[in-house]
Enzyme design. Structure first.
Site: not given
Length: 338
Positions: A75, A78
């Site tokens: 991700c 993230c």
């Protein structure tokens, strides 16, 4: 932006006994120990697992607010969000805890939390826990200012006080408003030690130094502002205040002559323009605005719209929420749109 403000997200009790007596997800056991932890910030930032979720999050949230950062190695957002979360949690001075959970490495936990209402299909997701319940959450990478606001809201909802930097900024502004510029400068400096990229602290320090009459120190402080925040409104406003202070000094020396020129010729816009600079340098904000508005009223386009442009500089220097700015801006709008 999926940012939920002031809305409790306490999970619903599903079939199958996946919640504890308080209605919170009962995943893992407190006896599982601290496996998977990587201590950081005196235990305020840790890596959690499905085996330690009960202890790290639910039980811990009985005594302090806990942020849970759900992330995954694949991700991209993230990777942007997590360092910002860590920075803000460190600056909170032990008032909030951050638990980071890799959803791929903890699939059983992710599945159970999805069943009780957490939208973990889309990450990053940050959930705020207090008293064993989900108090608030947001999804996606957010600006640092929004995350700070989120954490401040969590601390207040948990009955705590603001983060240290926020308290210092508030105290510094109060000191400056009360005429204690030296005290304000000290408080702003303390804030910079805690949060080196806090634009309100840098801008406030420069303004306090200007009030103290130490323009060289104010210039040096502005030169030391981190490049990342150099164009922030707090910084550009402080620069404008310093420039206007210097410009107004010469005009202040000639203020009496300027008044005589205006008495002899009220249409001497150049004298009125310079008098506005002198008044601003003397701290007479409303009077300075009055002179510029008078020029606009008499000759709106004088000197390539110089009066209006100077008013905008004053607004930037004073701060866009300053009472003098708000009042003068209303009057300027009335002139422009009448």
């Amino acid at each position: 932006m999926e940012y939920i403000i002031g809305q409790s997200r306490a999970p619903q009790r599903p079939a199958g006994g996946l919640v504890d007596a308080a209605g919170a997800p009962a995943v893992g056991t407190a006896a599982a120990g601290n496996a998977g932890h990587s201590a950081n910030g005196a235990g305020m930032i840790i890596d959690g697992t499905q085996d330690t979720f009960m202890q790290d999050v639910l039980e811990a949230s009985r005594t302090m607010p806990v942020l849970v950062d759900f992330w995954a190695t694949w991700c991209g957002p993230c990777k942007q969000l997590t360092p910002v979360l860590e920075k803000i949690v460190r600056s909170a001075g032990g008032r909030v805890k951050l638990v980071k959970i890799d959803v791929d490495a903890n699939r059983a936990l992710a599945q159970q939390l999805t069943q009780v209402g957490l939208p973990l299909q889309s990450i990053p997701l940050v959930a705020a826990f207090w008293q064993g319940q989900i108090l608030d959450l947001f999804q996606g990478a957010q600006p640092e200012s929004e995350i700070k606001r989120f954490v401040e809201g969590l601390l207040q909802a948990a009955g705590g006080s603001a983060m240290p930097a926020a308290e210092l900024i508030a105290a510094a502004r109060a000191a400056l408003d009360a005429g204690s510029a030296e005290e304000a400068a000290g408080l702003y400096s303390q804030t910079i030690e805690i949060e080196p990229e806090n634009p309100a602290a840098w801008g406030g320090l420069a303004r306090a130094l200007i009030v103290m009459g130490d323009e060289e120190a104010a210039e040096a402080a502005l030169a030391d502002v981190p490049a990342k925040i150099a164009d922030h409104a707090e910084i550009t406003g402080a620069r404008a205040a310093l420039d206007l202070k210097r410009e107004g000094r010469k005009a202040a020396e000639e203020a009496e002559d300027l008044r005589k020129r205006l008495a002899a010729n009220p249409a001497d816009h150049e004298a009125r323009y310079e008098l506005a600079a002198a008044l601003n340098a003397a701290g007479l904000r409303q009077e300075a605005a009055d002179e510029l508005l008078t020029i606009m009223r008499q000759d709106r386009g004088w000197n390539d719209d110089a009066a209006r442009l100077q008013l905008i500089r004053l607004f930037e220097a004073w701060g866009h929420d300053d009472p003098a700015t708000l009042q003068a801006r209303r009057r300027m709008s009335s002139l422009l749109f009448s």
